[in-house]
Structures are given as structure tokens and as C-alpha cells.
Write a protein that holds these residues in place. Structure first.
Motif, PDB file in Angstrom:
ATOM      1  N   SER A  67       0.810  -1.221   0.000  1.00  0.00           N
ATOM      2  CA  SER A  67       0.000   0.000   0.000  1.00  0.00           C
ATOM      3  C   SER A  67       0.845   1.275   0.000  1.00  0.00           C
ATOM      4  N   ARG A  68       2.136   1.152   0.231  1.00  0.00           N
ATOM      5  CA  ARG A  68       3.026   2.308   0.123  1.00  0.00           C
ATOM      6  C   ARG A  68       3.110   2.816  -1.312  1.00  0.00           C
ATOM      7  N   LEU A  69       2.825   1.934  -2.264  1.00  0.00           N
ATOM      8  CA  LEU A  69       2.931   2.320  -3.669  1.00  0.00           C
ATOM      9  C   LEU A  69       1.927   3.402  -4.032  1.00  0.00           C
ATOM     10  N   THR A  70       2.380   4.401  -4.779  1.00  0.00           N
ATOM     11  CA  THR A  70       1.481   5.419  -5.316  1.00  0.00           C
ATOM     12  C   THR A  70       1.065   5.057  -6.734  1.00  0.00           C
ATOM     13  N   ILE A  71       1.685   4.034  -7.284  1.00  0.00           N
ATOM     14  CA  ILE A  71       1.385   3.508  -8.623  1.00  0.00           C
ATOM     15  C   ILE A  71       0.348   2.390  -8.446  1.00  0.00           C
ATOM     16  N   PRO A  72      -0.629   2.253  -9.349  1.00  0.00           N
ATOM     17  CA  PRO A  72      -1.569   1.137  -9.232  1.00  0.00           C
ATOM     18  C   PRO A  72      -0.833  -0.207  -9.189  1.00  0.00           C
ATOM     19  N   TRP A  73      -1.365  -1.138  -8.398  1.00  0.00           N
ATOM     20  CA  TRP A  73      -0.736  -2.453  -8.270  1.00  0.00           C
ATOM     21  C   TRP A  73      -1.780  -3.543  -8.151  1.00  0.00           C
ATOM     22  N   LEU A  74      -1.385  -4.742  -8.612  1.00  0.00           N
ATOM     23  CA  LEU A  74      -2.255  -5.910  -8.601  1.00  0.00           C
ATOM     24  C   LEU A  74      -1.474  -7.106  -8.069  1.00  0.00           C
ATOM     25  N   VAL A  75      -2.180  -8.075  -7.482  1.00  0.00           N
ATOM     26  CA  VAL A  75      -1.536  -9.271  -6.945  1.00  0.00           C
ATOM     27  C   VAL A  75      -2.216 -10.535  -7.452  1.00  0.00           C
ATOM     28  N   ILE A  76      -1.426 -11.584  -7.544  1.00  0.00           N
ATOM     29  CA  ILE A  76      -1.964 -12.935  -7.676  1.00  0.00           C
ATOM     30  C   ILE A  76      -1.373 -13.756  -6.538  1.00  0.00           C
TER      31      ILE A  76
END
Length: 181
Positions: A67-76
Motif C-alpha cells: 500500500s506504500r505504492l502510489t502507482i496502481p498495483w495488482l496481486v496474484i
């Protein structure tokens, strides 16, 4: 985009098997580098955390780190993101799906589709985890979903399939080891 796999985040303890104490620091350094370089999307392809011991604590650590990321992120999910024999706190696969909802997983499914806005790129994240096993497979329900999704994608789009487990094993040494089935 960036792809990050296998950070194995876990509450800092000494472990002869994993980076344990260093896993959080190393992921934070990776996130800092990604933020510095910039990207449209960051993809985490499994084994985000360790679902052994007190997995709910590790899940919280993993979510807070990403959640520190300011860039969109996705996980599998990877095989270490699902509960296995030594989970002590009632952690379930649904806990991972719920916590990361909106970052790929949704409702009860750990697999997902993401179309990049303004680009002709579609990412599809598949859930290859199998309960109580480190091996991977795709169940019939997910296979039917994937076939439906692929049949509806325009021919001019680039499609990237993401899995934690490889679809094809290229190394003959691994193919010959019967314990690696």
C-alpha cells in the motif's frame, strides 16, 4: 510495468529458511526503486507473504508494504499465500482475497482481468494455488472463466497471462525429477 515475485514477507524473526528479517526491508527498497523509476502498473506474482505461523499478521504486513505504492498495483496468489499445515491463527485463502480486493482479487475469486486504460494491453492474473500443496493447477471453473474472457478480447489487444507457477517446464532436469510433479 514492473513485475515482482516471491517477497515472502513475514514478521521479522530469525529463520534459516527465508530472508525473514530482511524481507520487509528488501521489498521496501524495491518499492522505492519502482517509485523512482515510475510505471503505469506494478504486478506482484505470488508468494507475497508467508502463510505459516501467524499468517494474519504477515498478511497485514504484506498489505501495508504494498500500500506504500502510489502507482496502481495488482496481486496474484502463490503457494505460500495460502494456508498450509503450520498456520496457527485461522488464516484462510478468503482472508487474502478480501484484504487484496480491488488489487486483482474480487469477491471470492483470486483470479482477475485488468485492462490498462488508454492502452491495448490486458493483464490476466490466474490463481494456480492448490490447497495443502506447493504445486500449481487451474481448476475447471477458472479455466471456463479464462476461455470466456479470452474469446471476448479484441484481436488488436496484447494479452499478458500472469501465474505464480509456470505453465510449461522447460528444464529437462526438473522434468526428470519425479518429486517435482
Amino acid at each position: 510495468f514492473f513485475v515482482v515475485s516471491d517477497p515472502h514477507l513475514t514478521y521479522p524473526t530469525k529463520s534459516p529458511e527465508r530472508l525473514s528479517q530482511d524481507s520487509i526491508r528488501l521489498l521496501n527498497e524495491t518499492i522505492d526503486e519502482i517509485e523512482f523509476e515510475g510505471a503505469d502498473l506494478v504486478l506482484f506474482t505470488g508468494d507475497i507473504m508467508e502463510a505459516r505461523g501467524f499468517a494474519l499478521k504477515n498478511l497485514k504486513i504484506a498489505f501495508n508494504a504494498l500500500s506504500r505504492l502510489t502507482i496502481p498495483w495488482l496481486v496474484i496468489m502463490g503457494n505460500h499465500d495460502i494456508p498450509y499445515r503450520s498456520t496457527k491463527d485461522g488464516y484462510r485463502k478468503s482472508d487474502f482475497i478480501h484484504r487484496f480486493s480491488g488489487h486483482g482479487p474480487k469477491d471470492t475469486a483470486a483470479y482477475w482481468r485488468h485492462d490498462c486504460a488508454g492502452k491495448k494491453i490486458t493483464f490476466i492474473g490466474l490463481d494456480t494455488t492448490t490447497q495443502t500443496s506447493s504445486s500449481g493447477a487451474i481448476g475447471l471453473k477458472q479455466q471456463e472463466w479464462l476461455e470466456q474472457i479470452l474469446s471476448g478480447i479484441d484481436d488488436d489487444r496484447h494479452v499478458v497471462l500472469l501465474t505464480h507457477h509456470p505453465f510449461i517446464v522447460f528444464d529437462p532436469e526438473i522434468e526428470e525429477i519425479t518429486d517435482m510433479d
